[in-house]
Design a protein around this motif. Structure first.
Motif, PDB file in Angstrom:
ATOM      1  N   LEU A   1       0.825  -1.202   0.000  1.00 21.00           N
ATOM      2  CA  LEU A   1       0.000   0.000   0.000  1.00 21.00           C
ATOM      3  C   LEU A   1       0.864   1.258   0.000  1.00 21.00           C
ATOM      4  CD1 LEU A   1      -2.874   1.049  -0.019  1.00 21.00           C
ATOM      5  CD2 LEU A   1      -2.847   1.020   2.492  1.00 21.00           C
ATOM      6  N   GLU A   2       1.969   1.225   0.729  1.00 12.66           N
ATOM      7  CA  GLU A   2       2.876   2.371   0.737  1.00 12.66           C
ATOM      8  C   GLU A   2       3.477   2.584  -0.650  1.00 12.66           C
ATOM      9  OE1 GLU A   2       3.311   4.630   3.119  1.00 12.66           O
ATOM     10  OE2 GLU A   2       1.697   3.547   4.121  1.00 12.66           O
ATOM     11  N   ARG A   3       3.778   1.499  -1.341  1.00 12.27           N
ATOM     12  CA  ARG A   3       4.300   1.620  -2.713  1.00 12.27           C
ATOM     13  C   ARG A   3       3.261   2.248  -3.639  1.00 12.27           C
ATOM     14  NH1 ARG A   3       6.245  -3.964  -4.855  1.00 12.27           N
ATOM     15  NH2 ARG A   3       6.671  -2.677  -6.704  1.00 12.27           N
ATOM     16  N   ILE A   4       1.985   1.906  -3.421  1.00 12.13           N
ATOM     17  CA  ILE A   4       0.914   2.504  -4.216  1.00 12.13           C
ATOM     18  C   ILE A   4       0.853   4.009  -3.963  1.00 12.13           C
ATOM     19  CG2 ILE A   4      -1.602   2.660  -4.451  1.00 12.13           C
ATOM     20  CD1 ILE A   4      -1.697  -0.393  -4.027  1.00 12.13           C
ATOM     21  N   PHE A   5       0.889   4.395  -2.702  1.00 14.60           N
ATOM     22  CA  PHE A   5       0.822   5.816  -2.355  1.00 14.60           C
ATOM     23  C   PHE A   5       2.005   6.605  -2.911  1.00 14.60           C
ATOM     24  CE2 PHE A   5      -1.755   4.878   1.763  1.00 14.60           C
ATOM     25  CZ  PHE A   5      -2.916   4.767   1.004  1.00 14.60           C
ATOM     26  N   LYS A   6       3.165   5.930  -3.072  1.00 15.43           N
ATOM     27  CA  LYS A   6       4.380   6.619  -3.490  1.00 15.43           C
ATOM     28  C   LYS A   6       4.599   6.630  -5.003  1.00 15.43           C
ATOM     29  CE  LYS A   6       6.886   5.845   0.835  1.00 15.43           C
ATOM     30  NZ  LYS A   6       8.030   5.144   1.488  1.00 15.43           N
ATOM     31  N   LEU A   7       3.678   6.005  -5.761  1.00 15.64           N
ATOM     32  CA  LEU A   7       3.824   6.045  -7.217  1.00 15.64           C
ATOM     33  C   LEU A   7       3.841   7.501  -7.687  1.00 15.64           C
ATOM     34  CD1 LEU A   7       1.440   3.160  -8.358  1.00 15.64           C
ATOM     35  CD2 LEU A   7       3.920   3.237  -8.646  1.00 15.64           C
ATOM     36  N   LYS A   8       4.789   7.816  -8.570  1.00 21.43           N
ATOM     37  CA  LYS A   8       4.949   9.205  -9.020  1.00 21.43           C
ATOM     38  C   LYS A   8       3.704   9.694  -9.741  1.00 21.43           C
ATOM     39  CE  LYS A   8       8.115  12.289 -11.457  1.00 21.43           C
ATOM     40  NZ  LYS A   8       9.364  12.381 -12.244  1.00 21.43           N
ATOM     41  N   ARG A   9       3.134   8.841 -10.580  1.00 19.08           N
ATOM     42  CA  ARG A   9       1.889   9.197 -11.272  1.00 19.08           C
ATOM     43  C   ARG A   9       0.907   8.048 -11.104  1.00 19.08           C
ATOM     44  NH1 ARG A   9       0.366   9.478 -17.657  1.00 19.08           N
ATOM     45  NH2 ARG A   9      -1.731  10.323 -17.366  1.00 19.08           N
ATOM     46  N   LEU A  10      -0.028   8.215 -10.199  1.00 17.24           N
ATOM     47  CA  LEU A  10      -1.037   7.194  -9.930  1.00 17.24           C
ATOM     48  C   LEU A  10      -2.197   7.388 -10.900  1.00 17.24           C
ATOM     49  CD1 LEU A  10      -2.023   4.876  -8.126  1.00 17.24           C
ATOM     50  CD2 LEU A  10      -2.948   6.604  -6.554  1.00 17.24           C
ATOM     51  N   LYS A  11      -2.370   6.435 -11.801  1.00 18.51           N
ATOM     52  CA  LYS A  11      -3.395   6.560 -12.832  1.00 18.51           C
ATOM     53  C   LYS A  11      -4.749   5.992 -12.406  1.00 18.51           C
ATOM     54  CE  LYS A  11      -0.101   6.141 -16.694  1.00 18.51           C
ATOM     55  NZ  LYS A  11       0.227   5.349 -17.922  1.00 18.51           N
ATOM     56  N   GLN A  12      -4.710   4.953 -11.605  1.00 21.18           N
ATOM     57  CA  GLN A  12      -5.957   4.261 -11.267  1.00 21.18           C
ATOM     58  C   GLN A  12      -5.807   3.576  -9.920  1.00 21.18           C
ATOM     59  OE1 GLN A  12      -7.201   1.560 -14.345  1.00 21.18           O
ATOM     60  NE2 GLN A  12      -8.638   0.457 -13.030  1.00 21.18           N
ATOM     61  N   ILE A  13      -6.857   3.625  -9.126  1.00 23.27           N
ATOM     62  CA  ILE A  13      -6.878   2.883  -7.866  1.00 23.27           C
ATOM     63  C   ILE A  13      -8.276   2.320  -7.652  1.00 23.27           C
ATOM     64  CG2 ILE A  13      -7.440   4.898  -6.427  1.00 23.27           C
ATOM     65  CD1 ILE A  13      -5.632   3.595  -4.259  1.00 23.27           C
ATOM     66  N   GLU A  14      -8.318   1.090  -7.184  1.00 18.71           N
ATOM     67  CA  GLU A  14      -9.594   0.407  -6.924  1.00 18.71           C
ATOM     68  C   GLU A  14      -9.492  -0.233  -5.544  1.00 18.71           C
ATOM     69  OE1 GLU A  14     -12.069  -3.499  -8.560  1.00 18.71           O
ATOM     70  OE2 GLU A  14     -10.511  -2.570  -9.796  1.00 18.71           O
ATOM     71  N   LEU A  15     -10.529  -0.076  -4.755  1.00 13.22           N
ATOM     72  CA  LEU A  15     -10.514  -0.703  -3.437  1.00 13.22           C
ATOM     73  C   LEU A  15     -11.891  -1.242  -3.099  1.00 13.22           C
ATOM     74  CD1 LEU A  15     -11.856   1.409  -1.074  1.00 13.22           C
ATOM     75  CD2 LEU A  15      -9.815   2.685  -1.726  1.00 13.22           C
ATOM     76  N   GLU A  16     -11.873  -2.286  -2.285  1.00 13.80           N
ATOM     77  CA  GLU A  16     -13.119  -2.901  -1.820  1.00 13.80           C
ATOM     78  C   GLU A  16     -13.001  -3.165  -0.334  1.00 13.80           C
ATOM     79  OE1 GLU A  16     -15.230  -6.155  -4.028  1.00 13.80           O
ATOM     80  OE2 GLU A  16     -14.780  -7.307  -2.198  1.00 13.80           O
TER      81      GLU A  16
END
Length: 292
Positions: free
Chosen positions: A163-178
């Protein structure tokens, strides 16, 4: 020196969420237990339900084995498959015997509805998180329990780095959560439970997509929801890293793992496991708080 590896499962009942119900659920499942199929000819069982002195945890073992009746036999001399009637005639094994037994420790903590288990005790005793999830899910969702408690959701606890790697992506294009309603361990979880209950909802899903060159700028609410989702559902994302390379990340793909090294001539594996399990529980059930 030996290494013991541990992972964890999150077990969630339909409300009401009370430790006593989780304990009853586990004990009743054991009472009605039948061997379950994990994959192909691999079967599984839960062995032992032993309560701790303080009655805060339940100890035992998770087993996997091979179902002989479902196996195909090979004649090494002819390199041909042996017909079943010939196997039945020549091979005499009691119906209750199963080969290739693997046994790993587990501890179930009803209060926080988590089960910690060993993925590896030694080379002869291993169990992957996916197989443990299948075993525990089928064990708890036996017909008798389904009728009494409703469907039990079993989720593999992911590592916290994904999850920390997701937050640190330089350009986050898409996120999906359930998110499926969690037990209220902290303020954020309680608010989400109330939000769902007010609308008679059983699942919370959110998907955000951005075409902006800067990518998504996640709000505090979305980040907190994602932290809840990693243990009570999943989070998946797509974006670009510092090198401009596209990465696809999912909490489903990275199980939580804790490795402990010990001297086998000094410490018993089960004692090491029990001590490490308490550390795992502290790690995976840390309440999620809003920033102040």
């Amino acid at each position: 020196m030996r290494t013991l590896s541990l992972s964890a499962l999150n077990i969630v009942l339909p409300p009401p969420h009370a430790a006593s119900r989780y304990e009853e659920l586990w004990v009743e499942a054991f009472r009605h237990q039948q061997p379950v199929r994990l994959r192909g000819d691999v079967g599984g069982l839960v062995r032992n339900v032993v309560r701790s002195r303080a009655k805060e945890a339940i100890f035992g073992d998770l087993l996997k084995f091979v179902n002989i009746a479902e196996s195909r036999w090979l004649d090494l001399t002819t390199k041909e498959r042996v017909k079943q009637d010939e196997v039945d005639e020549r091979v005499s094994i009691p119906d209750s015997f199963r080969p290739n037994l693997h046994s790993v420790f587990y501890i179930f903590f009803p209060k926080v509805h988590r089960l910690v288990f060993a993925t590896r005790v030694d080379q002869n005793n291993t169990l992957s998180p996916l197989m443990a999830q299948a075993l525990v899910s089928k064990y708890l969702n036996c017909p008798q329990n389904l009728a009494k408690y409703g469907e039990v959701k079993v989720t593999i606890e992911p590592d916290r780095e994904t999850l920390e790697r997701i937050f640190k992506l330089k350009r986050l294009k898409q996120i999906e959560l359930e998110i499926r309603p969690p037990n209220a361990l902290g303020d954020v979880e309680r608010e989400l439970m109330e939000f769902l209950e007010q609308q008679n909802a059983s699942v919370y899903r959110q998907e955000l997509v951005s075409d902006d060159p800067a990518g998504l700028q996640l709000s505090e609410h979305t980040q907190l929801a994602a932290k809840v989702a990693q243990s009570n559902g999943y989070v998946a994302a797509k974006g670009e890293n510092e090198n401009g390379r596209v990465e696809e990340l999912s909490t489903r793909s990275h199980p939580y793992q804790n490795k402990v090294t010990y001297e086998s001539n000094v410490h018993l594996a089960q004692d090491v496991f029990e001590e490490a399990a308490n550390s795992v529980i502290h790690d995976v059930t840390r309440p999620i708080s809003k920033r102040k």
